[in-house]
Scaffold this active site. Sequence first.
Site, short mmCIF file in Angstrom:
data_model
loop_
_atom_site.label_atom_id
_atom_site.label_comp_id
_atom_site.label_asym_id
_atom_site.label_seq_id
_atom_site.Cartn_x
_atom_site.Cartn_y
_atom_site.Cartn_z
N GLY A 1 -7.22 5.21 5.12
CA GLY A 1 -6.64 6.12 4.14
C GLY A 1 -7.09 7.56 4.32
O GLY A 1 -8.18 7.84 4.81
N ASP B 1 -15.41 -2.13 8.23
CA ASP B 1 -16.03 -2.54 6.97
C ASP B 1 -17.02 -3.68 7.22
O ASP B 1 -16.71 -4.62 7.97
CB ASP B 1 -14.96 -3.00 5.98
CG ASP B 1 -14.02 -1.86 5.58
OD1 ASP B 1 -14.43 -0.68 5.71
OD2 ASP B 1 -12.89 -2.14 5.17
N ASN C 1 -9.96 -1.25 10.35
CA ASN C 1 -8.74 -0.63 9.85
C ASN C 1 -8.29 0.45 10.83
O ASN C 1 -9.02 1.42 11.06
CB ASN C 1 -8.98 0.00 8.48
CG ASN C 1 -9.47 -1.02 7.46
OD1 ASN C 1 -8.68 -1.68 6.83
ND2 ASN C 1 -10.78 -1.15 7.32
N GLU D 1 -13.76 -6.35 9.05
CA GLU D 1 -12.47 -5.99 9.61
C GLU D 1 -12.49 -4.56 10.12
O GLU D 1 -13.37 -3.77 9.76
CB GLU D 1 -11.36 -6.17 8.58
CG GLU D 1 -11.46 -5.26 7.36
CD GLU D 1 -10.31 -5.47 6.40
OE1 GLU D 1 -9.15 -5.52 6.85
OE2 GLU D 1 -10.57 -5.57 5.18
N ARG E 1 -11.74 2.61 10.82
CA ARG E 1 -12.83 2.40 9.87
C ARG E 1 -13.22 0.94 9.89
O ARG E 1 -12.36 0.07 9.73
CB ARG E 1 -12.42 2.81 8.46
CG ARG E 1 -13.62 2.98 7.51
CD ARG E 1 -13.23 3.11 6.06
NE ARG E 1 -12.82 1.80 5.53
CZ ARG E 1 -11.62 1.53 5.06
NH1 ARG E 1 -10.67 2.45 5.05
NH2 ARG E 1 -11.35 0.33 4.59
N SER F 1 -6.80 -2.99 2.89
CA SER F 1 -7.19 -2.43 1.59
C SER F 1 -7.62 -3.50 0.59
O SER F 1 -7.46 -3.34 -0.62
CB SER F 1 -6.05 -1.60 0.98
OG SER F 1 -5.88 -0.41 1.71
N TYR G 1 -9.05 2.68 -4.84
CA TYR G 1 -8.12 3.79 -5.04
C TYR G 1 -8.02 4.29 -6.48
O TYR G 1 -7.15 5.09 -6.79
CB TYR G 1 -6.74 3.38 -4.53
CG TYR G 1 -6.75 3.07 -3.05
CD1 TYR G 1 -7.07 4.05 -2.13
CD2 TYR G 1 -6.47 1.79 -2.57
CE1 TYR G 1 -7.11 3.77 -0.77
CE2 TYR G 1 -6.50 1.50 -1.22
CZ TYR G 1 -6.82 2.50 -0.32
OH TYR G 1 -6.86 2.22 1.02
N GLU H 1 0.82 -1.21 0.00
CA GLU H 1 0.00 0.00 0.00
C GLU H 1 0.85 1.27 0.00
O GLU H 1 0.38 2.34 0.40
CB GLU H 1 -0.94 -0.02 1.21
CG GLU H 1 -1.88 -1.21 1.22
CD GLU H 1 -2.70 -1.29 2.50
OE1 GLU H 1 -3.56 -0.43 2.70
OE2 GLU H 1 -2.47 -2.22 3.29
#
Length: 316
Positions: free
Chosen positions: A279, A257, A275, A273, A255, A146, A216, A20
Site C-alpha cells: 500500500g 510480513d 506483498n 508472506e 513488503r 491485506s 487501514y 482492496e
Amino acid sequence: MSAAVKSLHVAVLMGGWSSEREVSLTSGEGVAKALEALGHRVTRIDMDRDVALRLHETKPDIVFNALHGTPGEDGTVQGMLDLMGLKYTHSGLATSVIAIDKQLTKQALVPHGVRMPGGFVVASESLYADDPLPRPFVLKPVNEGSSVGVAIVTDEGNYGRPIARDAKGPWQEFDELLAEPFIRGRELTVAVLRDKPLAVTELKPKSGFYDYDAKYTDGLTTHICPAQIPADVAAAAMELAALAHRLLGCKGTSRSDFRWDDEKGVEGLYLLEVNTQPGMTPLSLVPEQARHVGLSYERLVEHILEDALEGGEAAR
C-alpha cells in the site's frame, strides 16, 4: 525530478474490483499527486473491464500499477501489460503469480532457508467435520492480501468445535483455505526498495490482531519504527526480506510480513508472506519506513518509477 528521469506520461492504474479496491484508490491518488509534483503528466485510470482499450487510447510512456489484490497483483494485469508492450512498475508476471499464492511462495522460499509456518490447503467444507490442526491455528485464503479473510481459531473462540456452518468466517467465502499453526508473539514487517531493506516496524493492534480493518483504519494500530527488538532479530528480518525479494524476483518495492515468537530469539522469526504491491496510503508501511531512512513520499515514488524504467520488459 531526478536528472535520470525526464518528464513522462504516466498512467496510474488503481481501484479495480478486488476486496482492496478502496485502499487501491487511496494509494493511486497519492501516487498520482506525487508524480504530478515531480513534473510528470498523469492519467488516472480506475480499472474496469475495458482497461486495455483505455490504455491503448491513453498511450502512456509507463504504467504505475497501484492496484492491490486480484487481478492487479496476481499476474493477470502484468500479462496484459506485457502483451501490450507497456512498461510498468512493481513485479512482473511470474513473480506476481508466485507471491500472491502463499503455498507457491513457501515452495519458492523454504528450500533456500527462509523459515515459514508449516501447514496445508484444506477444503472449507471439511472444517465443519473436524479441525485440520490442533488449536490455536490460522485459516487464511491462499491468494488474498491485506489480511483479508484471516481467522484465528482458538479454544476460547466462538466459531464452535468443530467450526459451525453458521459461524461467520472465510470458510463461507472461499472453497479452500490455508491452515497454519498459530505462532505466538509479535507482528513485524520489512519494506524492501530496489533490493535494499529499509527498516523493521512492529505493529501493535489495539485490539484483536492485525487484520484488514487494523491496517487501514486510523488509530487502530500503533506502528513502532524502528521496532524495539534485539539487533540480531532486526538484522535477520531485514536479511530475510531482502532474500525473499531477490528469490521471488520482485521489482520496485515489496513488503515482507513476519511473526516473531519473542521467547525464542532469532529462531522464533517466521516469514508469513511477501506483498509485491504494498500500500501507498497515508497509513501504509512502505512510505513510513521510507521516511525513516530519509526518503520523502515523492522520492519513494520516483525510486519505484526509475526501477521500472531501468528494468524494462527484458528484466521481467
